[in-house]
Write a protein that holds these residues in place. Sequence first.
Motif, PDB file in Angstrom:
ATOM      1  N   LEU A 100      41.122  38.312  32.619  1.00 54.09           N
ATOM      2  CA  LEU A 100      41.707  39.525  33.193  1.00 54.09           C
ATOM      3  C   LEU A 100      43.200  39.270  33.319  1.00 54.09           C
ATOM      4  O   LEU A 100      43.628  38.428  34.114  1.00 54.09           O
ATOM      5  CB  LEU A 100      41.101  39.836  34.565  1.00 54.09           C
ATOM      6  N   PRO A 102      47.590  40.698  32.566  1.00 51.35           N
ATOM      7  CA  PRO A 102      48.566  41.743  32.226  1.00 51.35           C
ATOM      8  C   PRO A 102      48.633  41.880  30.699  1.00 51.35           C
ATOM      9  O   PRO A 102      48.605  40.867  29.984  1.00 51.35           O
ATOM     10  CB  PRO A 102      49.888  41.195  32.781  1.00 51.35           C
ATOM     11  N   LEU A 235      46.350  46.510  32.005  1.00 46.83           N
ATOM     12  CA  LEU A 235      45.597  45.269  32.146  1.00 46.83           C
ATOM     13  C   LEU A 235      44.602  45.176  31.004  1.00 46.83           C
ATOM     14  O   LEU A 235      44.151  46.195  30.472  1.00 46.83           O
ATOM     15  CB  LEU A 235      44.832  45.243  33.472  1.00 46.83           C
TER      16      LEU A 235
END
Length: 259
Positions: A100, A102, A235
């Motif tokens: 997970l 940016p 994301l």
Amino acid sequence: MSFTSRNEAAAALDPNPFWTLHEILKAGRWIDLSHTADESSPLWSGFTKMSRSCLFNLDQHGFQAHVFTHVGQWGTHVDPPSHFHGDLRTLDQLEVREQLLPLVVIDIHAKVEHDADYTVSMDDIREWELRNNAIPRGAFVALRTDWSKRWPDHASMQNLDAEGVSHTPGWSKEVIDYLFDVCGATACGHETLDTDPGSATSRSDFSLEGLVLSKNRYQIELLANLCELPEAGALVVVAFPKVADATGFPARAFAIAPA
């Protein structure tokens, strides 16, 4: 009271802040970054196509179960470092914190339209940073070429000329070194079959893929729908099975972008 302090006060009173975060994320745009793959899907010429057989069926057994046979690098897939470097991490050794991230999208699709052999340059990176500030540490950096729009046409994905040389875009050494060594990126991904441009892979040169994986980082190949994403602010979630000692496996990747 400022907007920030009001939010901080609300968060302090919220007994389930992660549930609140989920409500916020649900309001965003959820974009599937994986292709649907089947027996006819494009893949590297050295690999065999996927096959499946029915082990149990509804008519005879009341439930269905299939056996799938495919190479790890099938469809949208993850390449862990061990794919090229046996002493580095295998698939099961990648941490969930790395899944997970940016999402940074480097958009070179307009240049690729005019030159199928185009490779991303440091000028492309500097221009991105001028518009969006520094690439955040730990980011997943995706290279948008719009090559995924050619899926599932294998010939179009390869884009061979009369001499059998592939003409596809790709990464460059200076950009890979900058992203991982200077920016501290966690992973990268692209829409093409390979990290290296087709002009290199046609002579069996996969040195840029080897370079990415030598940094003990992973990559995702054959991403889809990067054209639907902002170049900054989203994301990415990358999911794959935790298979012991695996050197690759199909992946389900998706992005959550501002509405």
